[in-house]
Design a protein around this motif. Structure first.
Motif, PDB file in Angstrom:
ATOM      1  N   ASP A  42       0.817  -1.206   0.000  1.00 24.63           N
ATOM      2  CA  ASP A  42       0.000   0.000   0.000  1.00 24.63           C
ATOM      3  C   ASP A  42       0.861   1.271   0.000  1.00 24.63           C
ATOM      4  O   ASP A  42       2.088   1.207  -0.043  1.00 24.63           O
ATOM      5  CB  ASP A  42      -0.924  -0.020   1.217  1.00 24.63           C
ATOM      6  CG  ASP A  42      -2.259   0.654   0.930  1.00 24.63           C
ATOM      7  OD1 ASP A  42      -2.327   1.446  -0.022  1.00 24.63           O
ATOM      8  OD2 ASP A  42      -3.234   0.388   1.673  1.00 24.63           O
ATOM      9  N   VAL A  43       0.187   2.398   0.102  1.00 20.20           N
ATOM     10  CA  VAL A  43       0.842   3.702   0.013  1.00 20.20           C
ATOM     11  C   VAL A  43       1.606   4.023   1.290  1.00 20.20           C
ATOM     12  O   VAL A  43       1.348   3.464   2.352  1.00 20.20           O
ATOM     13  CB  VAL A  43      -0.187   4.815  -0.257  1.00 20.20           C
ATOM     14  CG1 VAL A  43      -0.883   4.588  -1.571  1.00 20.20           C
ATOM     15  CG2 VAL A  43      -1.205   4.888   0.881  1.00 20.20           C
ATOM     16  N   CYS A  48       6.586   5.032  -2.277  1.00 20.51           N
ATOM     17  CA  CYS A  48       6.583   3.569  -2.163  1.00 20.51           C
ATOM     18  C   CYS A  48       5.801   2.967  -3.330  1.00 20.51           C
ATOM     19  O   CYS A  48       4.734   3.472  -3.688  1.00 20.51           O
ATOM     20  CB  CYS A  48       5.935   3.142  -0.851  1.00 20.51           C
ATOM     21  SG  CYS A  48       6.759   3.773   0.620  1.00 20.51           S
ATOM     22  N   PRO A  49       6.297   1.877  -3.902  1.00 21.36           N
ATOM     23  CA  PRO A  49       5.533   1.208  -4.958  1.00 21.36           C
ATOM     24  C   PRO A  49       4.203   0.694  -4.413  1.00 21.36           C
ATOM     25  O   PRO A  49       4.143   0.140  -3.311  1.00 21.36           O
ATOM     26  CB  PRO A  49       6.442   0.048  -5.375  1.00 21.36           C
ATOM     27  CG  PRO A  49       7.806   0.424  -4.899  1.00 21.36           C
ATOM     28  CD  PRO A  49       7.599   1.245  -3.663  1.00 21.36           C
ATOM     29  N   VAL A  50       3.145   0.895  -5.167  1.00 21.51           N
ATOM     30  CA  VAL A  50       1.810   0.422  -4.789  1.00 21.51           C
ATOM     31  C   VAL A  50       1.351  -0.556  -5.865  1.00 21.51           C
ATOM     32  O   VAL A  50       1.229  -0.186  -7.032  1.00 21.51           O
ATOM     33  CB  VAL A  50       0.808   1.585  -4.659  1.00 21.51           C
ATOM     34  CG1 VAL A  50      -0.569   1.070  -4.262  1.00 21.51           C
ATOM     35  CG2 VAL A  50       1.313   2.611  -3.651  1.00 21.51           C
ATOM     36  N   TYR A  51       1.102  -1.801  -5.461  1.00 21.21           N
ATOM     37  CA  TYR A  51       0.711  -2.816  -6.441  1.00 21.21           C
ATOM     38  C   TYR A  51       0.080  -4.011  -5.741  1.00 21.21           C
ATOM     39  O   TYR A  51       0.115  -4.136  -4.510  1.00 21.21           O
ATOM     40  CB  TYR A  51       1.929  -3.284  -7.250  1.00 21.21           C
ATOM     41  CG  TYR A  51       3.007  -3.960  -6.433  1.00 21.21           C
ATOM     42  CD1 TYR A  51       2.950  -5.315  -6.139  1.00 21.21           C
ATOM     43  CD2 TYR A  51       4.086  -3.226  -5.937  1.00 21.21           C
ATOM     44  CE1 TYR A  51       3.934  -5.919  -5.371  1.00 21.21           C
ATOM     45  CE2 TYR A  51       5.069  -3.827  -5.170  1.00 21.21           C
ATOM     46  CZ  TYR A  51       4.990  -5.173  -4.899  1.00 21.21           C
ATOM     47  OH  TYR A  51       5.955  -5.775  -4.134  1.00 21.21           O
ATOM     48  N   ARG A  67       0.972   2.728  -8.545  1.00 24.44           N
ATOM     49  CA  ARG A  67       1.741   3.975  -8.455  1.00 24.44           C
ATOM     50  C   ARG A  67       3.183   3.669  -8.129  1.00 24.44           C
ATOM     51  O   ARG A  67       3.492   2.684  -7.460  1.00 24.44           O
ATOM     52  CB  ARG A  67       1.172   4.890  -7.363  1.00 24.44           C
ATOM     53  CG  ARG A  67      -0.227   5.409  -7.595  1.00 24.44           C
ATOM     54  CD  ARG A  67      -0.688   6.265  -6.447  1.00 24.44           C
ATOM     55  NE  ARG A  67       0.165   7.432  -6.267  1.00 24.44           N
ATOM     56  CZ  ARG A  67       0.149   8.201  -5.183  1.00 24.44           C
ATOM     57  NH1 ARG A  67      -0.634   7.929  -4.172  1.00 24.44           N
ATOM     58  NH2 ARG A  67       0.947   9.240  -5.102  1.00 24.44           N
ATOM     59  N   PHE A  68       4.077   4.551  -8.605  1.00 31.11           N
ATOM     60  CA  PHE A  68       5.497   4.502  -8.283  1.00 31.11           C
ATOM     61  C   PHE A  68       6.115   3.127  -8.542  1.00 31.11           C
ATOM     62  O   PHE A  68       6.951   2.643  -7.774  1.00 31.11           O
ATOM     63  CB  PHE A  68       5.730   4.912  -6.820  1.00 31.11           C
ATOM     64  CG  PHE A  68       5.124   6.228  -6.464  1.00 31.11           C
ATOM     65  CD1 PHE A  68       5.446   7.369  -7.179  1.00 31.11           C
ATOM     66  CD2 PHE A  68       4.229   6.332  -5.416  1.00 31.11           C
ATOM     67  CE1 PHE A  68       4.886   8.593  -6.846  1.00 31.11           C
ATOM     68  CE2 PHE A  68       3.667   7.551  -5.073  1.00 31.11           C
ATOM     69  CZ  PHE A  68       4.002   8.677  -5.797  1.00 31.11           C
ATOM     70  N   MET A 110       4.684   4.429   7.340  1.00 35.15           N
ATOM     71  CA  MET A 110       5.213   3.191   6.766  1.00 35.15           C
ATOM     72  C   MET A 110       4.160   2.547   5.879  1.00 35.15           C
ATOM     73  O   MET A 110       2.965   2.567   6.182  1.00 35.15           O
ATOM     74  CB  MET A 110       5.603   2.232   7.899  1.00 35.15           C
ATOM     75  CG  MET A 110       6.255   0.943   7.440  1.00 35.15           C
ATOM     76  SD  MET A 110       6.712  -0.067   8.884  1.00 35.15           S
ATOM     77  CE  MET A 110       7.518  -1.446   8.076  1.00 35.15           C
ATOM     78  N   ALA A 111       4.586   1.964   4.756  1.00 35.08           N
ATOM     79  CA  ALA A 111       3.647   1.310   3.846  1.00 35.08           C
ATOM     80  C   ALA A 111       3.093   0.036   4.466  1.00 35.08           C
ATOM     81  O   ALA A 111       3.843  -0.796   4.973  1.00 35.08           O
ATOM     82  CB  ALA A 111       4.341   0.984   2.526  1.00 35.08           C
ATOM     83  N   ALA A 112       1.787  -0.116   4.441  1.00 38.71           N
ATOM     84  CA  ALA A 112       1.154  -1.341   4.927  1.00 38.71           C
ATOM     85  C   ALA A 112       1.269  -2.433   3.868  1.00 38.71           C
ATOM     86  O   ALA A 112       1.298  -2.162   2.663  1.00 38.71           O
ATOM     87  CB  ALA A 112      -0.313  -1.077   5.253  1.00 38.71           C
TER      88      ALA A 112
END
Length: 246
Positions: A42-43, A48-51, A67-68, A110-112
């Protein structure tokens, strides 16, 4: 009889190989496959890459970049049956029923990360975590992360792509900036080349207003605006809500 056996056997073999090729797992027939596991990143407050990475029962891996990421949109690749079953077994061995839907966190920026598992009976299990998590959960998440970053993915734009859900709108986003009178817009825009910001046109002959575009796959307009407003060569910056020159 023996004279015709070998050519006939060869013909059956060729037909079999042909059918295997035609029936190889493909996103075009995704509705026929069973989703078994997913990994989602997640964001965060940065880039951070989101996929989402999805694993199907026949070894089809589908990557949906939001994203990213260097793979925006839908991508896919195949893994072997042994690797597929091994990964499914690893999910099965985790005690998802005992996990909360979300592990508590004290790090908001922090990205989840999320793991989802669909068992053989069709029950859907999902948990999301940041820094607090069991070691087994982290190890499995890292395993899927490595699979997502592996080479060999192919871009997919074919039929049935809507079955993965709505793909993010990565169209350029427009911003109106007012530059200082002595600033050369063409030279100024180079400062934002890493974010793929583009100078579209000058939209006012009486003042130094310009229309620029942000690339949401690198930095969307809402993230870019505060940076532009701190730029000493920028007098003002705002979204072009009309998506057209003023």
């Amino acid at each position: 009889m023996r004279h015709y056996f070998y050519p006939l056997a060869l013909l059956f073999m060729l037909i079999g190989f042909s059918n295997c090729s035609v029936l190889a797992p493909s996103p075009e027939r995704i509705a026929d496959y069973q989703l078994r596991a997913q990994y989602h990143q997640d964001v965060c407050f940065g880039r951070c890459p989101v996929y989402t990475l999805s694993l199907y029962d026949n070894g089809l891996l589908v990557y949906q970049g939001e994203r990213f990421t260097e793979k925006p949109g839908l991508w896919y690749r195949l893994i072997g049956q042994r690797e597929t079953q091994g990964l499914i077994d690893s999910f099965q061995n985790l005690d998802f029923a005992s996990y909360p839907s979300t592990f508590p966190s004290r790090v908001p920026d922090m990205a989840a990360r999320s793991l989802r598992y669909i068992d053989e009976s069709g029950r859907d299990h999902k948990t999301t975590f940041k820094e607090e998590r069991p070691d087994q959960l982290l190890a499995l998440a890292d395993r899927m992360l490595a699979m997502a970053e592996a080479e060999g993915f192919k871009k997919y734009d074919g039929p049935n792509s809507q079955i993965f859900g709505d793909t993010p709108d990565l169209a350029p986003q427009e911003i109106i900036v007012e530059l200082q009178a002595d600033v050369n817009a063409a030279a100024w825009i180079v400062n934002y080349s890493k974010q793929n910001v583009q100078l579209k046109e000058r939209i006012s002959s009486g003042a130094d207003y310009y229309l620029i575009t942000a690339d949401p796959n690198l930095m969307d307009a809402d993230e870019l605006l505060p940076i532009l407003r701190q730029d000493p060569e920028v007098l003002s910056a705002q979204r072009n809500q009309q998506l057209s020159p003023r």
